[in-house]
Scaffold this motif. Structure first.
Motif, PDB file in Angstrom:
ATOM      1  N   TYR A  87     -20.218  -6.792  -7.372  1.00 60.27           N
ATOM      2  CA  TYR A  87     -21.293  -7.042  -8.336  1.00 60.27           C
ATOM      3  C   TYR A  87     -20.803  -7.964  -9.453  1.00 60.27           C
ATOM      4  O   TYR A  87     -19.634  -7.964  -9.792  1.00 60.27           O
ATOM      5  CB  TYR A  87     -21.732  -5.729  -9.001  1.00 60.27           C
ATOM      6  CG  TYR A  87     -22.010  -4.595  -8.048  1.00 60.27           C
ATOM      7  CD1 TYR A  87     -20.969  -3.851  -7.499  1.00 60.27           C
ATOM      8  CD2 TYR A  87     -23.305  -4.250  -7.713  1.00 60.27           C
ATOM      9  CE1 TYR A  87     -21.208  -2.802  -6.635  1.00 60.27           C
ATOM     10  CE2 TYR A  87     -23.567  -3.196  -6.846  1.00 60.27           C
ATOM     11  CZ  TYR A  87     -22.509  -2.482  -6.313  1.00 60.27           C
ATOM     12  OH  TYR A  87     -22.769  -1.441  -5.450  1.00 60.27           O
ATOM     13  N   TYR A  90     -21.930  -8.620 -13.498  1.00 59.14           N
ATOM     14  CA  TYR A  90     -22.739  -8.253 -14.645  1.00 59.14           C
ATOM     15  C   TYR A  90     -22.417  -9.193 -15.797  1.00 59.14           C
ATOM     16  O   TYR A  90     -21.338  -9.764 -15.878  1.00 59.14           O
ATOM     17  CB  TYR A  90     -22.435  -6.823 -15.109  1.00 59.14           C
ATOM     18  CG  TYR A  90     -22.953  -5.742 -14.203  1.00 59.14           C
ATOM     19  CD1 TYR A  90     -22.195  -5.286 -13.130  1.00 59.14           C
ATOM     20  CD2 TYR A  90     -24.200  -5.165 -14.420  1.00 59.14           C
ATOM     21  CE1 TYR A  90     -22.670  -4.282 -12.297  1.00 59.14           C
ATOM     22  CE2 TYR A  90     -24.684  -4.157 -13.601  1.00 59.14           C
ATOM     23  CZ  TYR A  90     -23.912  -3.720 -12.543  1.00 59.14           C
ATOM     24  OH  TYR A  90     -24.394  -2.724 -11.728  1.00 59.14           O
ATOM     25  N   LEU A 117     -27.388  -7.052 -14.571  1.00 60.84           N
ATOM     26  CA  LEU A 117     -26.935  -7.417 -13.225  1.00 60.84           C
ATOM     27  C   LEU A 117     -27.358  -8.839 -12.889  1.00 60.84           C
ATOM     28  O   LEU A 117     -28.542  -9.185 -12.968  1.00 60.84           O
ATOM     29  CB  LEU A 117     -27.512  -6.426 -12.213  1.00 60.84           C
ATOM     30  CG  LEU A 117     -27.108  -6.614 -10.761  1.00 60.84           C
ATOM     31  CD1 LEU A 117     -25.609  -6.383 -10.586  1.00 60.84           C
ATOM     32  CD2 LEU A 117     -27.904  -5.656  -9.875  1.00 60.84           C
ATOM     33  N   TYR A 174     -25.428  -9.199  -6.621  1.00 64.11           N
ATOM     34  CA  TYR A 174     -24.593  -8.226  -5.956  1.00 64.11           C
ATOM     35  C   TYR A 174     -24.569  -8.492  -4.456  1.00 64.11           C
ATOM     36  O   TYR A 174     -25.469  -9.148  -3.914  1.00 64.11           O
ATOM     37  CB  TYR A 174     -25.030  -6.786  -6.261  1.00 64.11           C
ATOM     38  CG  TYR A 174     -26.402  -6.391  -5.756  1.00 64.11           C
ATOM     39  CD1 TYR A 174     -27.552  -6.770  -6.445  1.00 64.11           C
ATOM     40  CD2 TYR A 174     -26.547  -5.590  -4.627  1.00 64.11           C
ATOM     41  CE1 TYR A 174     -28.809  -6.388  -6.012  1.00 64.11           C
ATOM     42  CE2 TYR A 174     -27.803  -5.205  -4.184  1.00 64.11           C
ATOM     43  CZ  TYR A 174     -28.933  -5.595  -4.887  1.00 64.11           C
ATOM     44  OH  TYR A 174     -30.180  -5.219  -4.467  1.00 64.11           O
ATOM     45  N   GLN A 184     -23.563  -6.414  -0.795  1.00 62.06           N
ATOM     46  CA  GLN A 184     -23.202  -5.141  -0.173  1.00 62.06           C
ATOM     47  C   GLN A 184     -22.379  -5.344   1.094  1.00 62.06           C
ATOM     48  O   GLN A 184     -21.813  -4.385   1.627  1.00 62.06           O
ATOM     49  CB  GLN A 184     -24.465  -4.336   0.120  1.00 62.06           C
ATOM     50  CG  GLN A 184     -25.199  -3.940  -1.155  1.00 62.06           C
ATOM     51  CD  GLN A 184     -26.496  -3.212  -0.894  1.00 62.06           C
ATOM     52  OE1 GLN A 184     -27.032  -3.250   0.203  1.00 62.06           O
ATOM     53  NE2 GLN A 184     -27.013  -2.545  -1.903  1.00 62.06           N
ATOM     54  N   LEU A 193     -18.545  -9.544 -16.215  1.00 65.14           N
ATOM     55  CA  LEU A 193     -17.816  -8.445 -15.593  1.00 65.14           C
ATOM     56  C   LEU A 193     -18.100  -8.397 -14.096  1.00 65.14           C
ATOM     57  O   LEU A 193     -19.249  -8.427 -13.670  1.00 65.14           O
ATOM     58  CB  LEU A 193     -18.226  -7.117 -16.224  1.00 65.14           C
ATOM     59  CG  LEU A 193     -17.691  -6.875 -17.625  1.00 65.14           C
ATOM     60  CD1 LEU A 193     -18.544  -5.842 -18.344  1.00 65.14           C
ATOM     61  CD2 LEU A 193     -16.245  -6.419 -17.576  1.00 65.14           C
ATOM     62  N   GLY A 251     -22.797   0.340  -1.205  1.00 66.68           N
ATOM     63  CA  GLY A 251     -23.795  -0.115  -2.153  1.00 66.68           C
ATOM     64  C   GLY A 251     -24.520   1.054  -2.786  1.00 66.68           C
ATOM     65  O   GLY A 251     -24.470   2.167  -2.292  1.00 66.68           O
ATOM     66  N   LEU A 292     -18.753   2.535  -9.792  1.00 61.83           N
ATOM     67  CA  LEU A 292     -18.309   1.157  -9.895  1.00 61.83           C
ATOM     68  C   LEU A 292     -16.930   1.089 -10.531  1.00 61.83           C
ATOM     69  O   LEU A 292     -16.635   1.804 -11.483  1.00 61.83           O
ATOM     70  CB  LEU A 292     -19.280   0.342 -10.752  1.00 61.83           C
ATOM     71  CG  LEU A 292     -20.689   0.142 -10.222  1.00 61.83           C
ATOM     72  CD1 LEU A 292     -21.469  -0.754 -11.171  1.00 61.83           C
ATOM     73  CD2 LEU A 292     -20.660  -0.470  -8.846  1.00 61.83           C
ATOM     74  N   PHE A 293     -16.115   0.197  -9.998  1.00 58.76           N
ATOM     75  CA  PHE A 293     -14.813  -0.094 -10.575  1.00 58.76           C
ATOM     76  C   PHE A 293     -14.896  -1.518 -11.121  1.00 58.76           C
ATOM     77  O   PHE A 293     -15.242  -2.438 -10.383  1.00 58.76           O
ATOM     78  CB  PHE A 293     -13.716   0.013  -9.517  1.00 58.76           C
ATOM     79  CG  PHE A 293     -13.519   1.405  -8.996  1.00 58.76           C
ATOM     80  CD1 PHE A 293     -14.359   1.929  -8.033  1.00 58.76           C
ATOM     81  CD2 PHE A 293     -12.495   2.208  -9.483  1.00 58.76           C
ATOM     82  CE1 PHE A 293     -14.195   3.220  -7.555  1.00 58.76           C
ATOM     83  CE2 PHE A 293     -12.315   3.494  -9.006  1.00 58.76           C
ATOM     84  CZ  PHE A 293     -13.163   4.001  -8.052  1.00 58.76           C
ATOM     85  N   PHE A 294     -14.570  -1.664 -12.400  1.00 60.55           N
ATOM     86  CA  PHE A 294     -14.745  -2.954 -13.058  1.00 60.55           C
ATOM     87  C   PHE A 294     -13.420  -3.694 -13.233  1.00 60.55           C
ATOM     88  O   PHE A 294     -12.360  -3.081 -13.388  1.00 60.55           O
ATOM     89  CB  PHE A 294     -15.363  -2.769 -14.445  1.00 60.55           C
ATOM     90  CG  PHE A 294     -16.825  -2.462 -14.431  1.00 60.55           C
ATOM     91  CD1 PHE A 294     -17.278  -1.162 -14.322  1.00 60.55           C
ATOM     92  CD2 PHE A 294     -17.757  -3.488 -14.526  1.00 60.55           C
ATOM     93  CE1 PHE A 294     -18.638  -0.873 -14.312  1.00 60.55           C
ATOM     94  CE2 PHE A 294     -19.112  -3.216 -14.519  1.00 60.55           C
ATOM     95  CZ  PHE A 294     -19.553  -1.903 -14.412  1.00 60.55           C
ATOM     96  N   TYR A 297     -19.938   5.580 -18.650  1.00 61.59           N
ATOM     97  CA  TYR A 297     -18.802   4.687 -18.686  1.00 61.59           C
ATOM     98  C   TYR A 297     -18.413   4.456 -20.139  1.00 61.59           C
ATOM     99  O   TYR A 297     -19.255   4.445 -21.044  1.00 61.59           O
ATOM    100  CB  TYR A 297     -19.148   3.331 -18.049  1.00 61.59           C
ATOM    101  CG  TYR A 297     -19.147   3.330 -16.543  1.00 61.59           C
ATOM    102  CD1 TYR A 297     -20.239   3.798 -15.827  1.00 61.59           C
ATOM    103  CD2 TYR A 297     -18.033   2.878 -15.840  1.00 61.59           C
ATOM    104  CE1 TYR A 297     -20.230   3.813 -14.438  1.00 61.59           C
ATOM    105  CE2 TYR A 297     -18.013   2.882 -14.457  1.00 61.59           C
ATOM    106  CZ  TYR A 297     -19.124   3.347 -13.759  1.00 61.59           C
ATOM    107  OH  TYR A 297     -19.108   3.355 -12.394  1.00 61.59           O
ATOM    108  N   PRO A 327     -15.527  -1.783 -18.348  1.00 61.29           N
ATOM    109  CA  PRO A 327     -15.857  -0.363 -18.507  1.00 61.29           C
ATOM    110  C   PRO A 327     -15.043   0.492 -17.540  1.00 61.29           C
ATOM    111  O   PRO A 327     -14.703   0.054 -16.434  1.00 61.29           O
ATOM    112  CB  PRO A 327     -17.346  -0.297 -18.152  1.00 61.29           C
ATOM    113  CG  PRO A 327     -17.839  -1.697 -18.272  1.00 61.29           C
ATOM    114  CD  PRO A 327     -16.686  -2.568 -17.916  1.00 61.29           C
ATOM    115  N   ASN A 383     -29.957   1.221  -1.073  1.00 62.47           N
ATOM    116  CA  ASN A 383     -28.716   0.890  -1.767  1.00 62.47           C
ATOM    117  C   ASN A 383     -28.963   0.010  -2.982  1.00 62.47           C
ATOM    118  O   ASN A 383     -28.524  -1.138  -3.038  1.00 62.47           O
ATOM    119  CB  ASN A 383     -27.755   0.198  -0.794  1.00 62.47           C
ATOM    120  CG  ASN A 383     -27.181   1.166   0.191  1.00 62.47           C
ATOM    121  OD1 ASN A 383     -26.969   2.324  -0.120  1.00 62.47           O
ATOM    122  ND2 ASN A 383     -26.925   0.689   1.391  1.00 62.47           N
ATOM    123  N   LEU A 425     -26.463   0.460  -9.613  1.00 61.56           N
ATOM    124  CA  LEU A 425     -26.615   1.258 -10.817  1.00 61.56           C
ATOM    125  C   LEU A 425     -27.440   0.497 -11.855  1.00 61.56           C
ATOM    126  O   LEU A 425     -27.337  -0.721 -11.980  1.00 61.56           O
ATOM    127  CB  LEU A 425     -25.249   1.565 -11.424  1.00 61.56           C
ATOM    128  CG  LEU A 425     -24.313   2.497 -10.668  1.00 61.56           C
ATOM    129  CD1 LEU A 425     -23.016   2.678 -11.456  1.00 61.56           C
ATOM    130  CD2 LEU A 425     -24.969   3.828 -10.397  1.00 61.56           C
TER     131      LEU A 425
END
Lengths: 113, 114
Positions: A33, A35, A45, A48, A50, A90, A97, A102-104, B36, B44, B99, B102
């Protein structure tokens, strides 16, 4: 160490130039993703993806483009058509998906002069 | 239209006291919620989550409460510490509705004063 790497961390660009922000992950995540964060606007957003070779527009895709040729990589191009490109960008990934955590990455700050 | 709302842009709390950050949502399909934490110029980091089958989830000093009928959740931090000073984002998803990514609120900036 597993994680998400964004580069460059700081970038300056003249008006009318395109710029590409890099995002690489070695977490073997399927989804990635982009952002954008602006003061008082939260996280919005842009695009993204998937799965490899597929991506969808987010809420503010105008003026941006992406590609997903490899699972590990999801570069974002900020084109000259983006009217207000100065922002903190970010990149994130998740196992699948949708609802996954989420890992940023650490973010990239783009400033247009 | 904002589906996830954090109506307080900022909050100041004294060290040692409780911090309560609020979040409201409008989409009744949301059934998974996350908080977050973000420091300036960093990405984050995940803090805590809650599924709609629960009304409370606790992890150390952090507790999230969910009130589905009111479409409201809150994050409690007790005791608050200076290192908790950051922007906190509430996020929601609807895993059973495809899907979709967020959805984030605009964030609340917490300042813990020593």
């Amino acid at each position: 160490d597993g994680g998400i790497t964004q580069s460059p961390k700081y970038l300056f660009r003249k008006e009318g130039q395109n710029v590409t922000l890099s995002c690489e992950q070695n977490l073997n995540h399927d989804a990635m993703y982009w952002y954008r964060q602006d003061p008082g606007q939260g996280l919005r957003l842009i695009y993204y993806s998937q799965i490899v070779n597929d991506f969808q527009k987010g809420d503010i895709a105008e003026g941006y483009s992406v590609s997903r040729e490899k699972k590990e990589s999801f570069p974002l191009t900020v084109t000259s058509a983006q009217k207000n490109p100065t922002a903190f960008y970010l990149c994130a990934s998740s196992i699948g998906g949708g609802s996954g955590e989420l890992f940023f990455g650490e973010g990239s700050r783009l400033t247009v002069l | 239209d904002q589906q996830v709302k954090q109506n307080s842009p900022s909050l100041s709390v004294q060290e040692g006291r409780i911090s309560i950050l609020n979040c409201d949502y409008t989409n009744s399909m949301f059934d998974y919620f996350l908080w977050y934490k973000k420091y300036p110029a960093e990405g984050p980091t995940f803090l805590i989550s809650i599924s709609s089958i629960k009304d409370k989830n606790e992890d150390g000093r952090f507790t999230v409460f969910l009130n589905k009928s009111a479409k409201h959740l809150s994050l409690h931090i007790v005791p608050s510490q200076p290192g908790d000073s950051a922007v906190y984002f509430c996020a929601a998803s609807a895993p059973n509705s495809g899907n979709t990514p967020l959805v984030f609120g605009k964030g609340t900036r917490l300042s813990v004063i020593a």
